[in-house]
Motif scaffolding. Structure first.
Motif, PDB file in Angstrom:
ATOM      1  N   UNK A 292      30.674  39.445  62.828  1.00 44.87           N
ATOM      2  CA  UNK A 292      31.785  38.562  62.158  1.00 44.87           C
ATOM      3  C   UNK A 292      31.323  38.278  60.861  1.00 44.87           C
ATOM      4  N   UNK A 293      31.872  38.132  59.705  1.00 46.30           N
ATOM      5  CA  UNK A 293      31.570  37.761  58.406  1.00 46.30           C
ATOM      6  C   UNK A 293      31.835  36.301  58.283  1.00 46.30           C
ATOM      7  N   UNK A 294      30.830  35.748  57.552  1.00 49.30           N
ATOM      8  CA  UNK A 294      30.910  34.161  57.282  1.00 49.30           C
ATOM      9  C   UNK A 294      30.883  34.074  55.823  1.00 49.30           C
ATOM     10  N   UNK A 295      31.705  32.972  55.483  1.00 55.04           N
ATOM     11  CA  UNK A 295      31.750  32.594  54.090  1.00 55.04           C
ATOM     12  C   UNK A 295      31.459  31.016  54.003  1.00 55.04           C
ATOM     13  N   UNK A 296      30.743  30.737  52.804  1.00 56.47           N
ATOM     14  CA  UNK A 296      30.528  29.559  52.303  1.00 56.47           C
ATOM     15  C   UNK A 296      31.440  29.181  50.797  1.00 56.47           C
ATOM     16  N   UNK A 297      32.352  28.467  50.887  1.00 55.93           N
ATOM     17  CA  UNK A 297      32.989  28.365  49.532  1.00 55.93           C
ATOM     18  C   UNK A 297      32.028  27.498  48.509  1.00 55.93           C
TER      19      UNK A 297
ATOM     20  N   UNK B 243      42.199  30.956  44.995  1.00 58.32           N
ATOM     21  CA  UNK B 243      41.357  31.907  45.585  1.00 58.32           C
ATOM     22  C   UNK B 243      40.288  31.468  46.375  1.00 58.32           C
ATOM     23  N   UNK B 244      39.521  32.053  47.487  1.00 59.66           N
ATOM     24  CA  UNK B 244      38.309  31.681  48.029  1.00 59.66           C
ATOM     25  C   UNK B 244      37.154  31.601  46.856  1.00 59.66           C
ATOM     26  N   UNK B 245      37.059  32.511  45.940  1.00 61.11           N
ATOM     27  CA  UNK B 245      36.202  32.800  44.957  1.00 61.11           C
ATOM     28  C   UNK B 245      36.724  33.123  43.726  1.00 61.11           C
ATOM     29  N   UNK B 246      36.080  32.691  42.521  1.00 63.13           N
ATOM     30  CA  UNK B 246      36.275  32.876  41.175  1.00 63.13           C
ATOM     31  C   UNK B 246      36.307  34.546  40.900  1.00 63.13           C
ATOM     32  N   UNK B 247      35.518  35.421  41.424  1.00 62.12           N
ATOM     33  CA  UNK B 247      35.732  36.768  41.216  1.00 62.12           C
ATOM     34  C   UNK B 247      36.986  37.545  41.329  1.00 62.12           C
ATOM     35  N   UNK B 248      36.920  38.615  41.151  1.00 61.94           N
ATOM     36  CA  UNK B 248      38.001  39.579  40.966  1.00 61.94           C
ATOM     37  C   UNK B 248      38.834  39.442  42.447  1.00 61.94           C
TER      38      UNK B 248
ATOM     39  N   UNK C 230      40.875  41.114  45.240  1.00 63.76           N
ATOM     40  CA  UNK C 230      40.538  42.243  45.947  1.00 63.76           C
ATOM     41  C   UNK C 230      40.901  42.184  47.387  1.00 63.76           C
ATOM     42  N   UNK C 231      40.611  43.101  48.285  1.00 66.03           N
ATOM     43  CA  UNK C 231      40.772  42.919  49.678  1.00 66.03           C
ATOM     44  C   UNK C 231      39.983  41.760  50.273  1.00 66.03           C
ATOM     45  N   UNK C 232      38.538  41.577  49.652  1.00 63.68           N
ATOM     46  CA  UNK C 232      37.918  40.494  50.304  1.00 63.68           C
ATOM     47  C   UNK C 232      37.903  39.131  49.506  1.00 63.68           C
ATOM     48  N   UNK C 233      38.899  39.045  48.594  1.00 59.29           N
ATOM     49  CA  UNK C 233      39.099  37.861  47.816  1.00 59.29           C
ATOM     50  C   UNK C 233      40.498  37.850  47.312  1.00 59.29           C
ATOM     51  N   UNK C 234      41.449  37.690  48.444  1.00 63.14           N
ATOM     52  CA  UNK C 234      42.910  37.366  48.390  1.00 63.14           C
ATOM     53  C   UNK C 234      43.249  36.458  47.113  1.00 63.14           C
ATOM     54  N   UNK C 235      44.341  36.734  46.430  1.00 60.94           N
ATOM     55  CA  UNK C 235      45.015  35.290  45.788  1.00 60.94           C
ATOM     56  C   UNK C 235      46.083  34.984  46.375  1.00 60.94           C
ATOM     57  N   UNK C 236      46.414  33.623  46.660  1.00 62.10           N
ATOM     58  CA  UNK C 236      47.721  33.150  47.173  1.00 62.10           C
ATOM     59  C   UNK C 236      48.317  32.440  45.871  1.00 62.10           C
ATOM     60  N   UNK C 237      49.565  32.668  45.624  1.00 58.27           N
ATOM     61  CA  UNK C 237      50.284  32.073  44.399  1.00 58.27           C
ATOM     62  C   UNK C 237      51.780  31.725  44.834  1.00 58.27           C
ATOM     63  N   UNK C 238      52.228  30.770  43.976  1.00 57.00           N
ATOM     64  CA  UNK C 238      53.653  30.481  44.276  1.00 57.00           C
ATOM     65  C   UNK C 238      53.770  29.315  43.039  1.00 57.00           C
ATOM     66  N   UNK C 239      54.739  28.298  43.517  1.00 58.86           N
ATOM     67  CA  UNK C 239      54.902  27.355  42.590  1.00 58.86           C
ATOM     68  C   UNK C 239      55.112  26.125  43.437  1.00 58.86           C
TER      69      UNK C 239
END
Length: 136
Positions: free
Chosen positions: A1-6, A86-91, A93-102
């Protein structure tokens, strides 16, 4: 299982990059629960999803300098503006999806805190319309 620190999350409001002033971002999305129980349900409750809603909660570190946070947020009060997180400021992608709206900028706290506190501002904005998830 992948873990992530923001460590370097991304926040854009009305095309303003504000992650340098942000230490907490929370995007929550939920769907209304609609009861569709009938006598045919044999005593069990049946539900369907109704309207979706979402909210964006942010904790900012205040900055009153010219062209900084307070001067960006103050004129937005009462308006609906685009957001992207996004979880990360990087590009994106599949491991860094963007969520957007208004979101509706329904509140702003120009000053909040007690003696000795850092100048932090916690706000919550409801979304207006769909929230989308993209990987490209």
């Amino acid at each position: 299982m992948t873990k992530m620190i923001l460590l370097a999350s991304y926040l854009s409001l009305n095309a303003n990059l504000l992650h340098s002033n942000t230490n907490k971002i929370e995007l929550s999305v939920e769907v209304e629960e609609k009861d569709v129980t009938t006598f045919g349900s044999l005593g069990y409750k049946e539900v369907l999803g109704g309207l979706k809603s979402a909210g964006l909660a942010i904790e900012f570190k205040q900055d009153y300098a010219a062209a900084a946070l307070d001067s960006i947020m103050w004129p937005l009060l009462g308006t609906v503006v685009a957001f992207e997180v996004r979880a990360d400021q990087g590009a994106v992608g599949a491991s860094n999806p963007k969520y957007s709206g208004s979101v509706l900028i329904k509140e702003w706290k120009p000053l909040s805190g007690s003696v000795g506190d850092d100048a932090s501002v916690s706000v919550s904005f409801p979304t207006s319309g769909a929230v989308t998830r993209a990987t490209s």
